[in-house]
Write an enzyme that holds these catalytic residues in place. Structure first.
Site, PDB file in Angstrom:
ATOM      1  N   LEU A  63       1.702  39.387  -3.083  1.00 35.46           N
ATOM      2  CA  LEU A  63       2.498  39.003  -4.332  1.00 35.46           C
ATOM      3  C   LEU A  63       2.871  40.525  -4.959  1.00 35.46           C
ATOM      4  O   LEU A  63       1.815  41.039  -5.014  1.00 35.46           O
ATOM      5  CB  LEU A  63       1.917  38.004  -5.089  1.00 35.46           C
ATOM      6  N   ASP A  64       4.123  40.500  -5.849  1.00 34.89           N
ATOM      7  CA  ASP A  64       4.242  41.584  -6.709  1.00 34.89           C
ATOM      8  C   ASP A  64       3.081  41.519  -7.535  1.00 34.89           C
ATOM      9  O   ASP A  64       2.696  40.658  -8.055  1.00 34.89           O
ATOM     10  CB  ASP A  64       5.682  41.499  -7.203  1.00 34.89           C
ATOM     11  N   LYS A  65       2.927  42.753  -8.091  1.00 37.48           N
ATOM     12  CA  LYS A  65       1.874  42.872  -9.191  1.00 37.48           C
ATOM     13  C   LYS A  65       2.187  42.034 -10.345  1.00 37.48           C
ATOM     14  O   LYS A  65       0.907  41.472 -10.716  1.00 37.48           O
ATOM     15  CB  LYS A  65       1.634  44.275  -9.678  1.00 37.48           C
ATOM     16  N   ARG A  96      13.672  37.738  -6.263  1.00 33.51           N
ATOM     17  CA  ARG A  96      14.023  38.550  -7.437  1.00 33.51           C
ATOM     18  C   ARG A  96      15.716  38.951  -7.358  1.00 33.51           C
ATOM     19  O   ARG A  96      16.552  38.745  -8.122  1.00 33.51           O
ATOM     20  CB  ARG A  96      13.207  39.626  -7.768  1.00 33.51           C
TER      21      ARG A  96
END
Length: 239
Positions: free
Chosen positions: A56-58, A155
């Site tokens: 997962l993105d930070k 996104r």
């Protein structure tokens, strides 16, 4: 930043896998040598053979699968490869958008250094389904179901619909300020207003996968505090 104990993040655990609710601002893997705390390091402190099955993105919070042994890692990785893992994300997006089973099918090209772009020529296939869940005056809570797992997929796909995720400055998403939604909002002298959420509003809400050939399991990750606060304030002042 101080992160909770790994054991406190666990949503589900058996002999083969652990599913955690990843906090925001915690990297899934080592981004650079040495450096900061990340989820893999916390997981290995809890279970020596822990391996993270996807990323997962930070800034993204939510459900993440960790394997406890090489066989489980192979099994979950194969499920991802064959697109058998069902993932559901929730996002708060700029503007009011009625997405009713909208499929965005736009190829994504990884251009390096953490950047991606839409490219019909060179991009890899990327598909995401979108469903509006709740409408506010200036924002919408949306369910996102990615079929593929490209970097920044949700996104950038939302950005192509002029529906950037709130706070996602990389894709022109504006942060949510209380002054924008609350009438007669006054800031004290010399005070600087901070956004309600200090990150983009994306949460991995649910994951469904097989823990053995016969048993499929769905794990639901509760919203973290910042996401919950944002929704409560939107309900109070922006509905």
């Amino acid at each position: 930043m101080k992160f909770p104990k790994f054991a406190d993040l666990i949503l589900f655990e058996n002999d083969d896998v652990i599913v955690v609710n990843k906090p925001p601002f915690l990297s899934s893997l080592d981004e650079r040598e040495g450096g900061e705390v990340n989820l893999l390091r916390l997981a290995k402190g809890y279970w020596d053979d822990a391996q993270i099955c996807h990323r997962l993105d930070k800034e993204t919070s939510g459900a993440l699968i960790i394997a406890k042994n090489p066989e489980a890692y192979r099994s979950v990785s194969m499920q991802f490869e064959k697109r058998k893992v069902k993932k559901v994300y929730h996002a708060v997006i700029d503007g009011t958008h009625t997405f009713d089973g909208l499929l965005v099918d736009l190829p994504i090209l990884n251009v390096g250094k953490g950047n991606v772009t839409i490219s019909r020529q060179d991009g890899k296939r990327a598909e995401t389904w979108f469903q509006s869940l709740k409408y506010f005056k200036h924002y919408t809570l949306v369910e996102c179901r990615p079929v593929t797992g490209r970097m920044h997929q949700i996104r950038i796909h939302l950005a192509t619909q002029r529906a950037s995720i709130a706070g996602d400055d990389m894709y022109k998403g504006e942060p949510v300020f209380l002054s924008k939604i609350k009438r007669k909002y006054h800031l004290g002298k010399d005070q600087e207003e901070l956004p309600i959420m200090k990150r983009f509003a994306l949460h991995a809400y649910e994951v469904t996968f097989k823990i053995n050939p016969e048993t499929e399991i769905t794990i639901h990750a509760p919203y973290p505090k910042d996401f919950e606060t944002l929704l409560k304030l939107l309900e109070k002042f922006d509905s």
